[in-house]
Design a protein around this motif. Structure first.
Motif, mmCIF file in Angstrom:
data_model
loop_
_atom_site.group_PDB
_atom_site.id
_atom_site.type_symbol
_atom_site.label_atom_id
_atom_site.label_comp_id
_atom_site.label_asym_id
_atom_site.label_seq_id
_atom_site.Cartn_x
_atom_site.Cartn_y
_atom_site.Cartn_z
ATOM 1 N N GLN A 229 0.943 -1.229 0.125
ATOM 2 C CA GLN A 229 -0.057 -0.058 0.006
ATOM 3 C C GLN A 229 0.890 0.992 -0.092
ATOM 4 O OE1 GLN A 229 -3.606 -0.253 2.268
ATOM 5 N NE2 GLN A 229 -3.285 2.006 2.686
ATOM 6 N N PHE A 230 0.790 1.921 -1.065
ATOM 7 C CA PHE A 230 1.809 3.030 -1.458
ATOM 8 C C PHE A 230 1.857 4.113 -0.445
ATOM 9 C CE2 PHE A 230 1.251 0.798 -5.299
ATOM 10 C CZ PHE A 230 2.789 0.362 -5.438
ATOM 11 N N ASN A 231 0.874 4.404 0.402
ATOM 12 C CA ASN A 231 0.787 5.572 1.317
ATOM 13 C C ASN A 231 1.633 5.046 2.681
ATOM 14 O OD1 ASN A 231 -1.128 3.637 2.011
ATOM 15 N ND2 ASN A 231 -2.282 5.395 3.060
ATOM 16 N N LYS A 232 1.938 3.621 2.723
ATOM 17 C CA LYS A 232 2.654 3.351 3.990
ATOM 18 C C LYS A 232 4.129 2.791 3.511
ATOM 19 C CE LYS A 232 -1.340 1.508 6.373
ATOM 20 N NZ LYS A 232 -2.131 0.272 6.855
ATOM 21 N N ARG A 233 4.248 1.989 2.268
ATOM 22 C CA ARG A 233 5.504 1.741 2.083
ATOM 23 C C ARG A 233 5.680 1.185 0.324
ATOM 24 N NH1 ARG A 233 7.800 -1.452 5.463
ATOM 25 N NH2 ARG A 233 6.399 -1.179 7.137
ATOM 26 N N SER A 234 6.632 1.163 -0.095
ATOM 27 C CA SER A 234 7.234 0.585 -1.482
ATOM 28 C C SER A 234 8.094 -0.527 -1.066
ATOM 29 C CB SER A 234 7.516 1.432 -2.507
ATOM 30 O OG SER A 234 8.579 2.208 -2.074
ATOM 31 N N LEU A 235 8.646 -1.363 -2.015
ATOM 32 C CA LEU A 235 9.442 -2.573 -1.839
ATOM 33 C C LEU A 235 10.654 -2.177 -2.880
ATOM 34 C CD1 LEU A 235 6.969 -5.359 -1.276
ATOM 35 C CD2 LEU A 235 8.197 -4.035 0.464
ATOM 36 N N ILE A 236 11.725 -3.020 -2.349
ATOM 37 C CA ILE A 236 13.018 -2.985 -3.231
ATOM 38 C C ILE A 236 13.364 -4.429 -3.711
ATOM 39 C CG2 ILE A 236 15.359 -2.549 -3.256
ATOM 40 C CD1 ILE A 236 15.117 -0.514 -0.950
ATOM 41 N N ASN A 237 13.784 -4.772 -4.675
ATOM 42 C CA ASN A 237 13.894 -5.966 -5.235
ATOM 43 C C ASN A 237 15.443 -5.897 -5.532
ATOM 44 O OD1 ASN A 237 11.113 -5.851 -6.331
ATOM 45 N ND2 ASN A 237 11.422 -7.969 -5.584
ATOM 46 N N THR A 238 16.293 -6.838 -5.133
ATOM 47 C CA THR A 238 17.637 -6.765 -4.991
ATOM 48 C C THR A 238 18.065 -7.975 -6.291
ATOM 49 O OG1 THR A 238 18.031 -5.792 -3.326
ATOM 50 C CG2 THR A 238 19.980 -6.649 -4.241
ATOM 51 N N TYR A 239 19.046 -7.782 -7.125
ATOM 52 C CA TYR A 239 19.329 -8.776 -8.066
ATOM 53 C C TYR A 239 20.846 -8.988 -8.174
ATOM 54 C CZ TYR A 239 14.515 -8.000 -9.718
ATOM 55 O OH TYR A 239 13.144 -7.704 -9.740
ATOM 56 N N ASP A 240 21.404 -10.197 -8.044
ATOM 57 C CA ASP A 240 22.800 -10.273 -8.321
ATOM 58 C C ASP A 240 22.817 -10.448 -10.045
ATOM 59 O OD1 ASP A 240 24.993 -11.139 -9.025
ATOM 60 O OD2 ASP A 240 25.111 -12.734 -7.223
ATOM 61 N N VAL A 241 23.630 -9.223 -10.486
ATOM 62 C CA VAL A 241 23.445 -9.403 -12.089
ATOM 63 C C VAL A 241 25.015 -9.611 -12.613
ATOM 64 C CG1 VAL A 241 21.588 -7.666 -12.248
ATOM 65 C CG2 VAL A 241 23.820 -6.723 -12.047
ATOM 66 N N THR A 242 25.755 -10.158 -11.770
ATOM 67 C CA THR A 242 27.265 -10.477 -12.071
ATOM 68 C C THR A 242 27.411 -11.456 -13.555
ATOM 69 O OG1 THR A 242 27.591 -10.280 -9.598
ATOM 70 C CG2 THR A 242 29.385 -11.177 -11.408
ATOM 71 N N GLU A 243 26.605 -12.189 -13.629
ATOM 72 C CA GLU A 243 26.456 -13.130 -14.548
ATOM 73 C C GLU A 243 26.355 -12.630 -15.841
ATOM 74 O OE1 GLU A 243 23.603 -16.294 -15.242
ATOM 75 O OE2 GLU A 243 23.221 -15.770 -13.401
ATOM 76 N N TYR A 244 25.340 -11.450 -15.907
ATOM 77 C CA TYR A 244 25.041 -10.700 -17.046
ATOM 78 C C TYR A 244 25.882 -9.344 -17.388
ATOM 79 C CZ TYR A 244 20.692 -13.032 -15.572
ATOM 80 O OH TYR A 244 19.902 -13.839 -15.276
ATOM 81 N N ILE A 245 26.941 -9.140 -16.698
ATOM 82 C CA ILE A 245 27.893 -7.887 -16.765
ATOM 83 C C ILE A 245 28.971 -8.564 -17.960
ATOM 84 C CG2 ILE A 245 29.486 -6.445 -15.729
ATOM 85 C CD1 ILE A 245 26.699 -5.543 -15.163
ATOM 86 N N LYS A 246 29.363 -7.899 -18.869
ATOM 87 C CA LYS A 246 30.513 -8.012 -19.632
ATOM 88 C C LYS A 246 31.513 -6.838 -19.831
ATOM 89 C CE LYS A 246 28.135 -6.319 -23.869
ATOM 90 N NZ LYS A 246 27.545 -6.617 -25.155
ATOM 91 N N SER A 247 32.721 -7.129 -20.004
ATOM 92 C CA SER A 247 33.595 -5.944 -19.934
ATOM 93 C C SER A 247 33.151 -5.258 -21.215
ATOM 94 C CB SER A 247 34.946 -6.695 -20.437
ATOM 95 O OG SER A 247 36.194 -5.771 -20.413
ATOM 96 N N GLY A 248 33.223 -3.805 -20.880
ATOM 97 C CA GLY A 248 33.068 -3.005 -22.029
ATOM 98 C C GLY A 248 31.854 -2.312 -21.844
ATOM 99 N N GLN A 249 30.820 -2.098 -23.080
ATOM 100 C CA GLN A 249 29.737 -1.482 -23.117
ATOM 101 C C GLN A 249 28.538 -2.429 -22.750
ATOM 102 O OE1 GLN A 249 28.591 1.217 -26.311
ATOM 103 N NE2 GLN A 249 26.929 -0.084 -26.767
ATOM 104 N N ASN A 250 27.823 -1.962 -21.771
ATOM 105 C CA ASN A 250 26.718 -2.836 -21.485
ATOM 106 C C ASN A 250 25.411 -1.958 -21.420
ATOM 107 O OD1 ASN A 250 27.673 -5.438 -19.452
ATOM 108 N ND2 ASN A 250 29.010 -3.604 -19.405
ATOM 109 N N ASN A 251 24.070 -2.522 -21.936
ATOM 110 C CA ASN A 251 23.117 -2.017 -21.907
ATOM 111 C C ASN A 251 21.978 -2.658 -21.017
ATOM 112 O OD1 ASN A 251 22.812 -0.120 -24.361
ATOM 113 N ND2 ASN A 251 23.836 -1.973 -25.359
#
Length: 356
Positions: A229-251
């Protein structure tokens, strides 16, 4: 007859030796520690407190075996999970049969950290088990000053692709100029990521979200975050994205859907989905912001429009313009499309907490 007796003796000797061998092996580890959990979760990302609680299951093939003591190690790297190298907590040997929700009691933890832990136990004969396999957990962003990111959204005034408006006859709507299913894009560079570095992406969306990094969807979750209920709280999702990261340019692509973040519902401001996100590089005790949401991001309308206004009994659905190829390009080759400016969104102060 003599031959049969000799065979019997040999067989008995084999059985005796085998029994002694098995018994000897079992005595080396009467109890085995498995199913490590932090806050009752397996390897949780972004827990919502600085005093995590640890649990495990003891397994033994010996009837009547039970735990009489335990020892927990916590460190910033798996390689440091030894008694002489641990850098956060060595509980030492604690005389206790407890194995559920043991509270962390080591060095002070901070938001965004990633930590590893393992445990061993002693049985009723004071025989110690082997160490468990390592498990991990990370701390979420717990305080407002943990964020450098700003809330952003996508409005009609910033788009020059399509100008949608409310159509009360059809039920399709774009409330007060806000796009209800926009895609956001950010390009960033990472130079030769080290194997010891972990990249955690924290997303606080007002409305649902999906995350794509270098053309691949991050996680298998759907309808994230959980309803609040947004007048009380909103939530955070955390993701481990290490495997998706590459050297150089990322999108990075973040695709929003308004969901329950709809005008007229409690705590909703801005009349359309908005979000803030922060990508952090974590290495030991060092936490570095790689990117945050701000005015440098770009956005576009997706091919999706929502039907109805999401009130009780009027959940509607969605229409798609059928141009699925464009959707694929946006995720896999975003440079081929036209992207527009984003808007900073003024969101009323409320509780923003990690989703466990």
């Amino acid at each position: 007859m003599k031959h049969f007796s000799l065979k019997c003796k040999i067989n008995l000797l084999i059985i005796l030796v085998t029994t002694i061998y098995i018994a000897g092996c079992s005595s080396d580890g009467v109890i085995y520690v498995q199913n490590l959990k932090c806050e009752n979760l397996n390897n949780p990302l972004g827990i919502n407190n600085l005093n995590p609680r640890f649990s495990w299951i003891n397994i033994s093939e010996q009837n009547g075996a039970y735990q009489t003591a335990y020892q927990i190690l916590v460190a910033t790297e798996i390689d440091k999970l030894t008694e002489d190298k641990q850098d956060y907590w060595d509980s030492k040997k604690v005389d206790s049969s407890e194995s559920n929700l043991i509270t962390y009691n080591g060095k002070k933890l901070i938001s965004g950290q990633i930590l590893y832990w393992k445990v061993r136990v002693w049985d009723e004969s004071n025989k110690v088990s082997i160490w468990s396999e390592p498990a991990k957990f990370s701390i979420g962003l717990l305080e407002p000053n943990d964020w450098s990111a700003l809330y952003i959204g996508f409005t009609d005034e910033n788009k020059n692709e399509v100008n949608l408006s409310v159509n009360s006859d059809s039920g399709n709507e774009n409330v007060n100029g806000f796009s209800l299913a926009p895609q956001f894009h950010k390009q960033f560079t990472v130079d030769n990521p080290d194997k010891k570095e972990t990249f955690n992406l924290h997303v606080n969306s007002l409305g649902y979200h999906e995350v794509y990094l270098n053309g691949k969807k991050v996680s298998e979750d759907v309808l994230s975050p959980a309803v609040s209920q947004f007048n009380k709280r909103s939530l955070i999702n955390t993701y481990d994205v290490t495997e998706y990261i590459k050297s150089g340019q990322n999108n990075l692509i973040v695709w929003l859907g308004s969901g329950w973040y709809t005008e007229g519902l409690p705590g909703v401001a801005g009349n359309g989905p908005a979000f803030k996100a922060q990508l952090e590089e974590v290495s030991g005790d060092n936490i570095t912001d790689i990117l945050v949401t701000d005015e440098s991001w770009t956005a576009r309308n997706s091919e999706y429009e929502r039907i109805s206004n999401w009130r009780s009994g009027r959940y509607g659905g969605e229409t798609i313009n059928g141009n699925l190829e464009t959707r694929k390009i946006a995720i896999e080759n975003p440079d081929q499309l036209k992207w527009n400016k984003v808007s900073l969104v003024d969101i009323p102060v409320h509780e923003v907490t990690p989703q466990m």
